[in-house]
Design a protein around this motif. Structure first.
Motif, PDB file in Angstrom:
ATOM      1  N   TYR A  49      57.546  79.595 -10.447  1.00 16.03           N
ATOM      2  CA  TYR A  49      57.649  80.975 -10.947  1.00 16.03           C
ATOM      3  C   TYR A  49      56.282  81.598 -11.187  1.00 16.03           C
ATOM      4  N   TYR A  50      55.381  80.874 -11.835  1.00 15.32           N
ATOM      5  CA  TYR A  50      54.073  81.446 -12.160  1.00 15.32           C
ATOM      6  C   TYR A  50      53.044  81.271 -11.050  1.00 15.32           C
ATOM      7  N   GLY A 287      62.461  78.803  -9.559  1.00 17.08           N
ATOM      8  CA  GLY A 287      61.249  79.456  -9.076  1.00 17.08           C
ATOM      9  C   GLY A 287      61.277  80.958  -9.176  1.00 17.08           C
ATOM     10  N   LEU A 288      62.461  81.538  -9.378  1.00 20.18           N
ATOM     11  CA  LEU A 288      62.584  82.997  -9.492  1.00 20.18           C
ATOM     12  C   LEU A 288      62.844  83.435 -10.923  1.00 20.18           C
ATOM     13  N   ASN A 289      63.138  82.479 -11.801  1.00 21.43           N
ATOM     14  CA  ASN A 289      63.403  82.771 -13.204  1.00 21.43           C
ATOM     15  C   ASN A 289      62.317  82.180 -14.089  1.00 21.43           C
ATOM     16  N   ASP A 290      61.969  82.906 -15.131  1.00 17.36           N
ATOM     17  CA  ASP A 290      61.130  82.312 -16.167  1.00 17.36           C
ATOM     18  C   ASP A 290      61.999  81.378 -17.001  1.00 17.36           C
ATOM     19  N   ILE A 291      61.429  80.277 -17.460  1.00 15.63           N
ATOM     20  CA  ILE A 291      62.128  79.324 -18.333  1.00 15.63           C
ATOM     21  C   ILE A 291      61.285  79.169 -19.589  1.00 15.63           C
ATOM     22  N   THR A 292      61.861  79.389 -20.740  1.00 16.93           N
ATOM     23  CA  THR A 292      61.104  79.353 -21.985  1.00 16.93           C
ATOM     24  C   THR A 292      61.884  78.616 -23.071  1.00 16.93           C
TER      25      THR A 292
END
Length: 386
Positions: A49-50, A287-292
Motif C-alpha cells: 500500500y505505501y 495492497g490497495l487498503n491501508d491497515i491500521t
C-alpha cells in the motif's frame, strides 16, 4: 462490501501482491504471522500500500491526516519543535512525511519564528511518497527546499526534534486471541479455495511473553482478540540508542493500556481504509487498503523508558494544540467574518473537538537531555494515566 471498484491496473497489482504473500507463506510452512502479512500488504516493494503508486492522502485518497486539513496544525506544532531545537540542536527529522505538507508548514512557521533548522530530514520508505514530498516542497517552500534531505535509514547519531504523525498506527502488529484454553497467535493461511484466511496457533516467544504480561481477559466462552505491536517498541528503543539530546514527538490515535485492553474491546482495534470508508477485512484487495491499529501508548512509553529515555509528557491532541497556541495561529487568519477564517476555524474544530480528532488522537513526548517542561504539556498532562 460496498466499496468503489478499483481500476484494472490496481487489481492486477493486488493480485501480484497476493501471489508474493502465497509464495512466502508456502516457504514458511503454510502460515504467516499477521505482523508479517501486514508488513507485506503495506510495504512490499512496488506492491504494498505505501510502496505502490496509489494516491493515499487527501479527498482523492483513502484518508485525511491533520496536515491535509489545515496548515494551522503544523504552525502550532512548530512552537514545540522550536523549544526542543533551542534546547538541543537545530535539526528536525520527520518520520513518514505523507504528502510533504507538514514539512512545508513547519519550515514556513519556523522561518517566521527565526528558528529554521539547519537540516530537515525525512525518513520515508515509499519512493512514490518521496517524489510527492519533493514536489510539494518545491512548490510550497522553494527557497527552503535545499535544507531538506531524504534518509535511507535511521541516523547513527541525532540531536533535535523527531516528528512522527500517524506513523505508529501503521507499524505491523501481532494478533492474539485469548480463549479459555489458552493464548493463541492469529495468523494467515490459505483456505481450501486458495484464498487468504485466518489461522490460529498457540502463541510462543515474544508474542506469548507480551500477551502474558498484559494479563488479557480470557472469557469462559468465545474469545478476546487484540493487537500487540512489538515493532513500535523496537522502533522507539532504536531511536533511544541514537538520540543524544532532544525529543521524539509521537502523534497518533490510541489509548493508555488500561483503556486499550478493556474487556469490552474484545475484537481489537484493527481497521482498514479504502476511499474514506473503514472496514474490518485486511484480506480485501491487499495492497490497495491501508491497515491500521490503535497505539498502546503505555507500551511505547515503557519501551522508551526502558531504553534510557525520559517520558516528558502525554496528552490529547486538543490539549497539546491549545498549549502550543493553535488559537493564536487561527487569530492571524484575518477578520473572523472572512471566508478564510471560517474555513480555518472549522478545521481547528475537527482537530480539537472531543468527538472528532481532539480526544481520539494523543501526543507522547520522550527524549533525553531537556531540562525545561515541554510547552505542549504544561496544562492537561496525562502521564499519570500511562
Amino acid at each position: 462490501m460496498n466499496l468503489p471498484q478499483p481500476c484494472a491496473d490496481a487489481l492486477a497489482q493486488s493480485a501480484r501482491l497476493v501471489e508474493l504473500i502465497r509464495d512466502e507463506m508456502t516457504a514458511s510452512g503454510g502460515w504467516l504471522s499477521f505482523a508479517r502479512y501486514m508488513a507485506l500488504a503495506l510495504y512490499a516493494p512496488g506492491l504494498g500500500y505505501y510502496s505502490g503508486g496509489a494516491k493515499k492522502f487527501g479527498p482523492g485518497g483513502d484518508f485525511i491526516t491533520a496536515p491535509e486539513l489545515t496548515p494551522l496544525f503544523g504552525q502550532a506544532l512548530a512552537a514545540q519543535v522550536e523549544q526542543i531545537m533551542r534546547a538541543s540542536a537545530a535539526q528536525v527529522i520527520e518520520a513518514g512525511a505523507g504528502t510533504g505538507l507538514l514539512a512545508a508548514d513547519l519550515l514556513l512557521e519556523l522561518e517566521a519564528r527565526g528558528c529554521l533548522p539547519e537540516r530537515y530530514d525525512i525518513l520515508e520508505l515509499s519512493g512514490e511518497l518521496r517524489q510527492r514530498q519533493f514536489d510539494t516542497l518545491a512548490q510550497k517552500v522553494p527557497h527552503l527546499a535545499s535544507r531538506v534531505r531524504w534518509l535511507e535509514s535511521l541516523p547513527e547519531r541525532f540531536s533535535g526534534a523527531l516528528v512522527a504523525n500517524e506513523v505508529l498506527d501503521v507499524m505491523p502488529v501481532h494478533l492474539v486471541a485469548a480463549r479459555a484454553d489458552g493464548l493463541f497467535e492469529r495468523g494467515v493461511a490459505l483456505g481450501d479455495d486458495g484464498a487468504l484466511c485466518w489461522a490460529d496457533r498457540p502463541a510462543s516467544g515474544q508474542v506469548l511473553a507480551a500477551a502474558q504480561a498484559l494479563a488479557l481477559p480470557q472469557p469462559a466462552k468465545g474469545e478476546y482478540v487484540t493487537e500487540i505491536c512489538l515493532a513500535a517498541r523496537a522502533w522507539v528503543a532504536e531511536w533511544a540508542r541514537r538520540l543524544h539530546s532532544g525529543a521524539l514527538l509521537l502523534i497518533d490515535y490510541g489509548y493508555p493500556r488500561e483503556e486499550y485492553y478493556l474487556p469490552s474491546r474484545s475484537s481489537g482495534t484493527l481497521l482498514c481504509y479504502y476511499r474514506h470508508r473503514a472496514h474490518g477485512d485486511p484480506f480485501f484487495w491487499p495492497g490497495l487498503n491501508d491497515i491500521t491499529s490503535f497505539v498502546d501508548f503505555t507500551a511505547v512509553a515503557e519501551a522508551a523508558f526502558d531504553a534510557g529515555l525520559e517520558v516528558y509528557g502525554y496528552t490529547s491532541q486538543a490539549q497539546f494544540l491549545f498549549n502550543c497556541g493553535v488559537l493564536a495561529c487561527l487569530g492571524r487568519r484575518g477578520p473572523q467574518e472572512s471566508a478564510d477564517y471560517i474555513r480555518a476555524a472549522r478545521a481547528v474544530q475537527r482537530l480539537t473537538a472531543p468527538q472528532e480528532m481532539g480526544e481520539l488522537f494523543k501526543v507522547l513526548a520522550v527524549g533525553r537531555g531537556l531540562t525545561q517542561p515541554l510547552l505542549g504539556f504544561v496544562r492537561g498532562d496525562r502521564l499519570h494515566t500511562l
